[in-house]
Design a protein around this motif. Sequence first.
Motif, mmCIF file in Angstrom:
data_model
loop_
_atom_site.group_PDB
_atom_site.id
_atom_site.type_symbol
_atom_site.label_atom_id
_atom_site.label_comp_id
_atom_site.label_asym_id
_atom_site.label_seq_id
_atom_site.Cartn_x
_atom_site.Cartn_y
_atom_site.Cartn_z
ATOM 1 N N LEU A 142 224.661 -1.139 -21.936
ATOM 2 C CA LEU A 142 223.385 -0.812 -22.566
ATOM 3 C C LEU A 142 223.215 -1.593 -23.867
ATOM 4 C CD1 LEU A 142 223.092 3.065 -22.182
ATOM 5 C CD2 LEU A 142 221.781 1.321 -20.965
ATOM 6 N N LEU A 143 221.991 -2.086 -24.067
ATOM 7 C CA LEU A 143 221.660 -2.837 -25.271
ATOM 8 C C LEU A 143 220.420 -2.238 -25.929
ATOM 9 C CD1 LEU A 143 222.073 -6.471 -23.902
ATOM 10 C CD2 LEU A 143 223.677 -5.238 -25.387
ATOM 11 N N PRO A 144 220.301 -2.361 -27.242
ATOM 12 C CA PRO A 144 219.082 -1.890 -27.904
ATOM 13 C C PRO A 144 217.843 -2.547 -27.287
ATOM 14 C CG PRO A 144 220.761 -2.410 -29.526
ATOM 15 C CD PRO A 144 221.293 -2.889 -28.203
ATOM 16 N N GLY A 145 216.847 -1.736 -27.030
ATOM 17 C CA GLY A 145 215.636 -2.241 -26.391
ATOM 18 C C GLY A 145 215.555 -1.935 -24.913
ATOM 19 N N ASP A 146 216.697 -1.638 -24.272
ATOM 20 C CA ASP A 146 216.660 -1.232 -22.869
ATOM 21 C C ASP A 146 215.883 0.075 -22.736
ATOM 22 O OD1 ASP A 146 218.165 -3.394 -22.110
ATOM 23 O OD2 ASP A 146 220.057 -2.302 -21.953
ATOM 24 N N THR A 147 215.076 0.170 -21.690
ATOM 25 C CA THR A 147 214.286 1.371 -21.443
ATOM 26 C C THR A 147 214.869 2.088 -20.243
ATOM 27 O OG1 THR A 147 212.324 0.201 -22.249
ATOM 28 C CG2 THR A 147 211.952 2.254 -21.074
ATOM 29 N N VAL A 148 215.416 3.293 -20.452
ATOM 30 C CA VAL A 148 216.128 3.984 -19.387
ATOM 31 C C VAL A 148 215.445 5.305 -19.038
ATOM 32 C CG1 VAL A 148 218.315 2.926 -20.049
ATOM 33 C CG2 VAL A 148 217.724 5.164 -20.949
ATOM 34 N N VAL A 149 215.718 5.758 -17.815
ATOM 35 C CA VAL A 149 215.125 6.991 -17.304
ATOM 36 C C VAL A 149 215.870 8.197 -17.863
ATOM 37 C CG1 VAL A 149 214.683 8.360 -15.230
ATOM 38 C CG2 VAL A 149 214.327 5.874 -15.197
ATOM 39 N N VAL A 150 215.102 9.151 -18.332
ATOM 40 C CA VAL A 150 215.642 10.415 -18.840
ATOM 41 C C VAL A 150 215.111 11.546 -17.962
ATOM 42 C CG1 VAL A 150 215.617 12.040 -20.772
ATOM 43 C CG2 VAL A 150 215.898 9.592 -21.199
ATOM 44 N N GLY A 151 215.994 12.479 -17.615
ATOM 45 C CA GLY A 151 215.587 13.572 -16.751
ATOM 46 C C GLY A 151 215.525 13.132 -15.299
ATOM 47 N N GLU A 152 215.014 14.013 -14.429
ATOM 48 C CA GLU A 152 214.991 13.726 -13.001
ATOM 49 C C GLU A 152 213.585 13.679 -12.414
ATOM 50 O OE1 GLU A 152 217.655 16.308 -10.950
ATOM 51 O OE2 GLU A 152 219.397 15.328 -11.827
ATOM 52 N N GLU A 153 212.603 14.061 -13.206
ATOM 53 C CA GLU A 153 211.229 14.003 -12.725
ATOM 54 C C GLU A 153 210.851 12.545 -12.473
ATOM 55 O OE1 GLU A 153 207.866 16.390 -11.663
ATOM 56 O OE2 GLU A 153 209.856 16.956 -12.379
ATOM 57 N N GLY A 154 210.237 12.308 -11.317
ATOM 58 C CA GLY A 154 209.803 10.964 -11.000
ATOM 59 C C GLY A 154 210.873 10.085 -10.393
ATOM 60 N N VAL A 155 211.996 10.687 -9.978
ATOM 61 C CA VAL A 155 213.071 9.937 -9.319
ATOM 62 C C VAL A 155 213.208 10.451 -7.891
ATOM 63 C CG1 VAL A 155 215.511 9.308 -9.345
ATOM 64 C CG2 VAL A 155 214.290 9.651 -11.504
ATOM 65 N N ARG A 156 213.219 9.537 -6.925
ATOM 66 C CA ARG A 156 213.363 9.922 -5.522
ATOM 67 C C ARG A 156 214.561 9.221 -4.914
ATOM 68 N NH1 ARG A 156 208.912 7.706 -2.633
ATOM 69 N NH2 ARG A 156 210.243 6.351 -1.391
ATOM 70 N N VAL A 157 215.371 9.982 -4.177
ATOM 71 C CA VAL A 157 216.569 9.448 -3.530
ATOM 72 C C VAL A 157 216.380 9.491 -2.022
ATOM 73 C CG1 VAL A 157 219.043 9.820 -3.140
ATOM 74 C CG2 VAL A 157 218.079 10.154 -5.424
ATOM 75 N N ASP A 158 216.729 8.398 -1.350
ATOM 76 C CA ASP A 158 216.726 8.382 0.115
ATOM 77 C C ASP A 158 218.129 8.701 0.608
ATOM 78 O OD1 ASP A 158 214.096 7.816 0.312
ATOM 79 O OD2 ASP A 158 214.317 5.731 0.934
ATOM 80 N N PHE A 159 218.337 9.939 1.032
ATOM 81 C CA PHE A 159 219.647 10.351 1.527
ATOM 82 C C PHE A 159 219.875 9.698 2.889
ATOM 83 C CE2 PHE A 159 222.749 13.314 3.357
ATOM 84 C CZ PHE A 159 223.625 13.471 2.285
ATOM 85 N N PRO A 160 221.041 9.110 3.146
ATOM 86 C CA PRO A 160 221.255 8.399 4.412
ATOM 87 C C PRO A 160 221.213 9.331 5.610
ATOM 88 C CG PRO A 160 223.317 8.597 3.185
ATOM 89 C CD PRO A 160 222.233 9.054 2.271
ATOM 90 N N GLU A 161 220.468 8.899 6.610
ATOM 91 C CA GLU A 161 220.372 9.672 7.842
ATOM 92 C C GLU A 161 221.468 9.245 8.814
ATOM 93 O OE1 GLU A 161 216.464 8.873 9.246
ATOM 94 O OE2 GLU A 161 215.520 10.378 7.954
#
Length: 409
Positions: A142-161
């Motif tokens: 991680l470097l200053p200026g990186d924009t990272v996701v906080v929390g879990e809202e708006g994140v979708r995972v494709d669980f392997p079928e």
Amino acid sequence: MKFSREIELRGHIVDSGILAKVMDTVVEYNGDFETEEFTLGRLKTDPSYARMQICAETPEQLTALISELRRLGVIVSGEAEVELVTVVKDKVAPEGFYSTTNHPTYVHYKDTWIPVGTMKMDALIAVDTKNMTAKCVVQGKLLPGDTVVVGEEGVRVDFPERPREIGVFEFMAGSVSSERPSRTIISRIAKELLAVKASGKKVALVGGPAIVHTGASDAVASMIREGYLDVLFAGNALATHDLESSIFGTSLGMNLATGELVSGGHRHHLYTINKIMSAGSIRAAVESGLVTRGIMYECIKNDVPYVLAGSIRDDGPLPDVIQNVMESQDAMRRHIPELGMVLMVATLLHSVAVGNLLPSHVKTICVDINPASVTKLMDRGTSQAIGLISDAGTFMPLLLEELRNQAKR
């Protein structure tokens, strides 16, 4: 129950067991569910659909429950966009940052679901808001200026079928057993490996020194020479004992041809390291004629890249060993995007380390004589792995034989 959110499930959610996993998770978290709509696919190839209300007694309980369900690939209705926070200090992530799985992941930003690149477990998601891209980033990068996701809202995972085709991964169903028909499994693994190669993807071997001790090094060397293996991940021990076997004909001081201990043979691995040090590198030792056969010899002769990751246990180590473990991770990561299959043979620690770097779509086979080693890899999160309880000296020659036989057909 007073608090609820609506979720959706799409795909082969019944025969893959995903719907059952969702229900079990709700029960485990003392929640409740109400199925509002359910459509079952008529044929094996048809997807199914479910819409459910997930309920809990408190907002905190609901949040925890939805968090677990997200990782099973549920779609949360009315999903808000991701929250992004800018990093202000090297290697320091914002509080509450999202921690990734190794499954395909998407983030919801500006009405677009952006796929996350370089997927791996236990990382953060950095979003390039200008170019509308996202990727996994480990905390140490991680470097200053990186924009990272906080929390879990708006994140979708494709669980392997569950795969539609009948292959070794469906046959094994992710289980570990010493009572499986090994020859049948090895035949199926060979078929999968050839299919991976035909698709243009590469195959990596994560190998431990037992490959040499058990006499499997000739088979591995042949697999490299014949183009079945494209990358080698190992440590100082495998390379040292492989080179020892070429120079002295021993491994850990044991004559590999007779199985007898050689007088003074316990010093051979140290003498080997010294000779390679004097040559300057493994490549120099091969080119000078000091090393004339073996796994490392074939890697050099066939331009197969290798990453030798150091550890606190190493003697020497060899000049090619990367002694900084974070640099070793970086070196391995450079090869991960090209891989379609990884064979992990007789090395627990290296297998877990590489497993942590792999996205879940990479087919992973773990082979070890110790059932606990195979189970440990799966416990560490490499859910796509299948385990085979076998001696390396048995497995690798049989796999080579099957590959040769099937390649002729």
